[in-house]
Design a protein around this motif. Structure first.
Motif, mmCIF file in Angstrom:
data_model
loop_
_atom_site.group_PDB
_atom_site.id
_atom_site.type_symbol
_atom_site.label_atom_id
_atom_site.label_comp_id
_atom_site.label_asym_id
_atom_site.label_seq_id
_atom_site.Cartn_x
_atom_site.Cartn_y
_atom_site.Cartn_z
ATOM 1 N N TYR A 75 107.618 -59.791 29.706
ATOM 2 C CA TYR A 75 107.556 -60.681 28.558
ATOM 3 C C TYR A 75 106.178 -60.584 27.921
ATOM 4 N N CYS A 76 106.157 -60.712 26.621
ATOM 5 C CA CYS A 76 104.902 -60.675 25.888
ATOM 6 C C CYS A 76 104.248 -62.044 25.970
ATOM 7 N N GLN A 77 103.130 -62.139 26.695
ATOM 8 C CA GLN A 77 102.455 -63.399 26.940
ATOM 9 C C GLN A 77 100.944 -63.220 26.783
ATOM 10 N N PRO A 78 100.200 -64.292 26.496
ATOM 11 C CA PRO A 78 98.736 -64.177 26.480
ATOM 12 C C PRO A 78 98.182 -64.175 27.902
ATOM 13 N N LEU A 79 97.267 -63.294 28.175
ATOM 14 C CA LEU A 79 96.648 -63.211 29.495
ATOM 15 C C LEU A 79 95.155 -63.473 29.328
ATOM 16 N N TYR A 80 94.754 -64.736 29.578
ATOM 17 C CA TYR A 80 93.361 -65.137 29.399
ATOM 18 C C TYR A 80 92.570 -64.861 30.683
ATOM 19 N N PRO A 81 91.253 -64.646 30.563
ATOM 20 C CA PRO A 81 90.410 -64.498 31.762
ATOM 21 C C PRO A 81 90.498 -65.748 32.628
ATOM 22 N N TRP B 38 110.382 -60.812 17.743
ATOM 23 C CA TRP B 38 110.324 -61.716 18.890
ATOM 24 C C TRP B 38 111.684 -61.858 19.552
ATOM 25 N N ALA B 39 112.747 -61.727 18.758
ATOM 26 C CA ALA B 39 114.091 -61.823 19.340
ATOM 27 C C ALA B 39 114.375 -60.641 20.259
ATOM 28 N N TYR B 40 113.720 -59.512 19.989
ATOM 29 C CA TYR B 40 113.880 -58.326 20.818
ATOM 30 C C TYR B 40 112.782 -58.288 21.863
ATOM 31 N N ASN B 41 113.166 -58.297 23.132
ATOM 32 C CA ASN B 41 112.197 -58.306 24.223
ATOM 33 C C ASN B 41 111.661 -56.894 24.447
ATOM 34 N N SER B 42 110.445 -56.640 23.956
ATOM 35 C CA SER B 42 109.865 -55.301 24.041
ATOM 36 C C SER B 42 109.145 -55.105 25.378
ATOM 37 N N HIS B 43 109.169 -53.870 25.860
ATOM 38 C CA HIS B 43 108.446 -53.506 27.084
ATOM 39 C C HIS B 43 107.253 -52.620 26.745
ATOM 40 N N ASN B 44 106.830 -52.653 25.493
ATOM 41 C CA ASN B 44 105.722 -51.828 25.033
ATOM 42 C C ASN B 44 104.546 -52.715 24.686
ATOM 43 N N LEU B 45 103.376 -52.433 25.252
ATOM 44 C CA LEU B 45 102.192 -53.273 25.045
ATOM 45 C C LEU B 45 101.721 -53.230 23.599
ATOM 46 N N ALA B 46 101.751 -52.038 22.983
ATOM 47 C CA ALA B 46 101.307 -51.924 21.594
ATOM 48 C C ALA B 46 102.193 -52.761 20.667
ATOM 49 N N LEU B 47 103.498 -52.712 20.891
ATOM 50 C CA LEU B 47 104.419 -53.506 20.078
ATOM 51 C C LEU B 47 104.235 -54.986 20.342
ATOM 52 N N CYS B 48 103.916 -55.338 21.569
ATOM 53 C CA CYS B 48 103.646 -56.730 21.927
ATOM 54 C C CYS B 48 102.453 -57.269 21.132
ATOM 55 N N LYS B 49 101.390 -56.485 21.072
ATOM 56 C CA LYS B 49 100.208 -56.905 20.317
ATOM 57 C C LYS B 49 100.492 -56.949 18.820
ATOM 58 N N LEU B 50 101.294 -56.004 18.340
ATOM 59 C CA LEU B 50 101.657 -55.981 16.921
ATOM 60 C C LEU B 50 102.452 -57.225 16.555
ATOM 61 N N PHE C 15 94.331 -60.910 23.658
ATOM 62 C CA PHE C 15 94.801 -61.386 24.960
ATOM 63 C C PHE C 15 96.294 -61.159 25.182
ATOM 64 N N ALA C 16 97.010 -60.690 24.163
ATOM 65 C CA ALA C 16 98.447 -60.438 24.338
ATOM 66 C C ALA C 16 98.665 -59.350 25.382
ATOM 67 N N ALA C 17 99.575 -59.617 26.326
ATOM 68 C CA ALA C 17 99.834 -58.665 27.415
ATOM 69 C C ALA C 17 101.279 -58.810 27.869
ATOM 70 N N LEU C 18 101.726 -57.814 28.628
ATOM 71 C CA LEU C 18 103.078 -57.846 29.183
ATOM 72 C C LEU C 18 103.031 -58.451 30.579
ATOM 73 N N GLU C 19 103.761 -59.539 30.751
ATOM 74 C CA GLU C 19 103.843 -60.197 32.065
ATOM 75 C C GLU C 19 105.160 -59.822 32.721
ATOM 76 N N ILE C 20 105.087 -59.308 33.926
ATOM 77 C CA ILE C 20 106.284 -58.834 34.624
ATOM 78 C C ILE C 20 106.824 -59.936 35.533
ATOM 79 N N ASP C 21 108.113 -60.189 35.397
ATOM 80 C CA ASP C 21 108.791 -61.169 36.249
ATOM 81 C C ASP C 21 109.225 -60.464 37.532
#
Length: 339
Positions: A173-179, A85-97, A160-166
């Motif tokens: 950022y790794c954030q939950p993206l709900y319907p 979590w301290a490392y800001n990943s830009h990979n969706l698979a790593l975000c979900k992991l 629901f974990a997803a990458l949200e782009i600022d």
């Protein structure tokens, strides 16, 4: 539950511009990685030591050993997620992991703390019945059930974990993206799940178990009664200090979702959750001290393990030193006249 640069994964609400947020506290992003790595090092050191002693020397002979093994594994999982979590990943698979590992450690840790409380309650308050029915086999079945529940509770957050782009700096950022049509429902379900596990159900169970244990110990003439009372008091207090503030912050946010609290009244909840979550995470570092290092059985096993290790190390050093000296003396001795 999640840590990101701006705020926790689930706490990204827009506040009314008329609200006064001048006094709002913000957790500096530069401090967050340092805290995560520090907790990671402490958690790995303590829990790997406990795991080593349990598997190598104690051999899981009692129900308490089974409980401690599972709690240690859960704390290790939670600790491993911290540098991720301290490392800001830009990979969706790593975000979900990262989300899955974190959620699994959170739920399983709280459940196994409760499991150990029930185990001690049965062992002290209902000792005779526990000896007959509360076997290691039951502990293994209960442990498997807890892991299944923890995985089930963690799955929705992973989905629901997803990458949200600022858009401002093009960072993600790794954030939950709900319907959008069920966003309110999933947020409430998430908060309710966390509060149920950490505050509404399992914490009262712990209190019930330890109150009854204290009642039984107060009537006992055991010379170690005072030490047991202090240990039990420490267990409850440390768990409460670490997890109750976070759960209260989540509960207040739930009230805001129900429009019971206004946005202005809850404008500082994000910051409060960030601070209280760091406190809650420190519990994975304290569990080895509370459940293992304070225990007499574990201390003796650890002492014997270190004694054996140091003795073997000393003996090995002495053997190599003696061998080198012998070889040197032999090489200096004119055994063969041809040289």
């Amino acid at each position: 539950m999640n840590i990101s640069e701006s705020e926790l994964e689930t706490y990204d609400y827009d506040y009314n511009s008329t609200c006064d947020q001048g006094a709002s506290l913000e957790l500096p992003y530069s401090v967050l990685p340092v805290l995560c790595y520090m907790l990671f090092c402490l958690g790995m050191l303590g829990n790997t030591t406990v795991l080593w002693v349990l598997l190598r020397f104690i051999k899981l002979k009692t129900m308490t050993d089974v409980c401690l093994l599972n709690l240690t594994l859960s704390d290790l999982i939670l600790a491993v997620s911290l540098p991720l979590w301290a490392y800001n990943s830009h990979n969706l698979a790593l975000c979900k992991l990262m989300t899955g590992v974190y959620q699994l450690g959170f739920y399983s840790g709280t459940l196994f703390v409760t499991f150990m409380s029930v185990d001690r309650y049965l062992a002290i308050v209902h000792a005779i019945a526990a000896m007959q029915a509360w076997t290691i086999r039951c502990g293994i079945i209960a442990s498997i059930t807890i892991w299944f529940i923890s995985i089930t509770a963690a799955v929705p957050q992973v989905i629901f974990a997803a990458l949200e782009i600022d858009p401002e700096d093009n960072s993600s950022y790794c954030q939950p993206l709900y319907p959008e049509d069920r966003q309110q429902f999933w947020k409430m379900l998430r908060n309710f799940s966390e509060n149920t596990v950490g505050l509404f159900v399992f914490f009262p169970i712990m209190i019930f178990c330890y109150v009854n244990i204290l009642v039984v110990l107060s009537k006992s003439r055991n010379s170690k009664k005072d030490k047991a009372v202090r240990l039990i008091f420490t267990i409850v207090c440390v768990f409460a200090v670490c997890w109750v503030p976070y759960n209260i912050a989540v509960f207040l946010q739930t009230l805001q979702l129900f429009d019971i609290l206004s946005i202005c009244e809850t404008s500082k909840i994000n910051s409060a959750i960030a601070f209280t979550e760091i406190i809650a995470l420190s519990h994975c570092c304290l569990n080895p001290v509370i459940y293992a290092f304070v225990g007499e059985k574990f201390r003796k096993s650890l002492s014997n393990a270190l004694s054996r290790y140091l003795c073997c190390r000393r003996q090995s050093t002495w053997t190599f030193s003696y061998k080198d000296t012998t070889e040197k003396d032999t090489s200096d001795t004119p055994v063969n006249s041809d040289y």
